[in-house]
Design an enzyme around this catalytic site. Sequence first.
Site, PDB file in Angstrom:
ATOM      1  N   TRP A 100      -4.244   8.261  -9.126  1.00 51.72           N
ATOM      2  CA  TRP A 100      -4.089   7.501 -10.377  1.00 51.72           C
ATOM      3  C   TRP A 100      -4.586   8.292 -11.573  1.00 51.72           C
ATOM      4  CZ3 TRP A 100      -0.538   4.341  -9.497  1.00 51.72           C
ATOM      5  CH2 TRP A 100      -0.475   3.602  -8.312  1.00 51.72           C
ATOM      6  N   ASP A 167     -10.263   3.484 -16.071  1.00 57.13           N
ATOM      7  CA  ASP A 167      -9.350   2.714 -15.231  1.00 57.13           C
ATOM      8  C   ASP A 167     -10.221   2.042 -14.170  1.00 57.13           C
ATOM      9  OD1 ASP A 167      -7.539   1.734 -13.416  1.00 57.13           O
ATOM     10  OD2 ASP A 167      -6.452   3.617 -13.133  1.00 57.13           O
ATOM     11  N   LYS A 191      -5.462  -6.146  -8.043  1.00 60.68           N
ATOM     12  CA  LYS A 191      -6.404  -5.675  -7.038  1.00 60.68           C
ATOM     13  C   LYS A 191      -7.552  -6.675  -6.848  1.00 60.68           C
ATOM     14  CE  LYS A 191      -4.005  -1.894  -6.717  1.00 60.68           C
ATOM     15  NZ  LYS A 191      -4.048  -0.880  -7.741  1.00 60.68           N
TER      16      LYS A 191
HETATM   17  C1  LIG Z   1      -3.124   0.208  -8.331  1.00 62.30           C
HETATM   18  C2  LIG Z   1      -3.759   1.097  -9.313  1.00 62.30           C
HETATM   19  C3  LIG Z   1      -3.073   1.578 -10.449  1.00 62.30           C
HETATM   20  C4  LIG Z   1      -1.630   1.260 -10.712  1.00 62.30           C
HETATM   21  O1  LIG Z   1      -1.483  -0.015 -11.182  1.00 62.30           O
HETATM   22  P1  LIG Z   1      -0.080  -0.586 -11.681  1.00 62.30           P
HETATM   23  O2  LIG Z   1      -0.482  -1.932 -12.197  1.00 62.30           O
HETATM   24  O3  LIG Z   1       0.818  -0.624 -10.491  1.00 62.30           O
HETATM   25  O4  LIG Z   1       0.445   0.305 -12.733  1.00 62.30           O
HETATM   26  C5  LIG Z   1      -3.761   2.392 -11.322  1.00 62.30           C
HETATM   27  N1  LIG Z   1      -5.040   2.718 -11.121  1.00 62.30           N
HETATM   28  C6  LIG Z   1      -5.729   2.287 -10.045  1.00 62.30           C
HETATM   29  C7  LIG Z   1      -7.156   2.688  -9.871  1.00 62.30           C
HETATM   30  C8  LIG Z   1      -5.105   1.463  -9.113  1.00 62.30           C
HETATM   31  O5  LIG Z   1      -5.789   1.030  -8.045  1.00 62.30           O
END
Ligand SMILES: *Cc1c(COP(=O)(O)O)cnc(C)c1O
Length: 354
Positions: A100, A167, A191
């Site tokens: 990511w 993030d 998540k």
């Molecule tokens: C799942 C995830 C993403 C991607 O998320 P989307 O909503 O599918 O764009 C980005 N960063 C992390 C840490 C993730 O776990």
Amino acid sequence: MKKHNFSAGPSILPRSVIEQASNGILNINNSNLSLLEISHRSKDFVEIMDRATTLALDLLNLNNKGYKAIFLQGGASMQFLMTAYNLLENKAGYINTGAWSTKALKEAKNFGNAVEVATSKDANFNYIPKNYSLDSDLDYLHITTNNTIFGTQFHDIPKTNTNLICDMSSDIFSRNIDFSKFSLIYAGAQKNMGPAGTTLVIVKEEILGKVSRTIPSMLDYKVHIDKESMFNTPPVFAVYTSMLTLEWLTKIGGIKSIEEKNIEKANLLYNAIDSNDLFNGFAKKEDRSLMNVTFNLNDQNHKEHFDRLCLEANISGVNGHRSVGGYRASIYNALDISSVKVLIEAMNQLNKLV
Ligand SMILES: *Cc1c(COP(=O)(O)O)cnc(C)c1O
């Protein structure tokens, strides 16, 4: 039959939240209308949005500290570019700890000088880099606190004089840290908060409005803040369900209380991996994630056997990501410790059988 849901994302939500969300689809606030068929500008929905943003800031202890919470669309992936679009003027630093953050860095390069400050790519991202130096002229430093795919997590938040951007998709609301260290936090809902379709962004207002480029309205944090996440039609179901999860978390004692449970679950599972000579953990011990536990069999000949034991125990979603292989048990907030015990029992059974 109850399933033990270890899915990495979209992932487990509290059963009570799923039920409340279902009821809201049928009849929201005894209006005899579905949440899905009322105006987002109606009193019912405006209250939901207000409550969701207030709960988010309250839980993170960021109320009245200059932060705003907004619910956006486009996933965490949209934030890879929005952060740079809104904040990158001269130079930004990225700590690259997985798939990511690699993507976040790639997107930022579209907007200017984005540099990889440190990376753990040399060991397939099984650790968090510790020794690196930061240039003094960064507009911001970007990190991914929890690496969902590789099962690593920052246990110490990097110290920096610049804006820390994060993030936090897979560990927001899971542990008690000083969230005011961050200038901007983003997290895809699916998540640890709600269904796919919305992304929570928490941003310190004072960092905005500093770049010289023109930002299209839909990608401008200021626009969404001014319009209270209603610049265009928000994803009403995703926001509503996220609000319900945040209410649930508040009711059970907030982040401090869930953190204790998360630590207990993670310790139990890591201890089981370490004490079972058929398995090995993937992530370096000191950097292990409290949310995504990555592990593998020492002997792949046992795979069929272990997979069958998992199936028989109603364990779901434990296959590892293709870039790591093996297994990944995601043990997010809503997963009860009893499910962890069922997984450990399957591991112990394998031990007895082979
Ligand atoms: C799942 C995830 C993403 C991607 O998320 P989307 O909503 O599918 O764009 C980005 N960063 C992390 C840490 C993730 O776990």
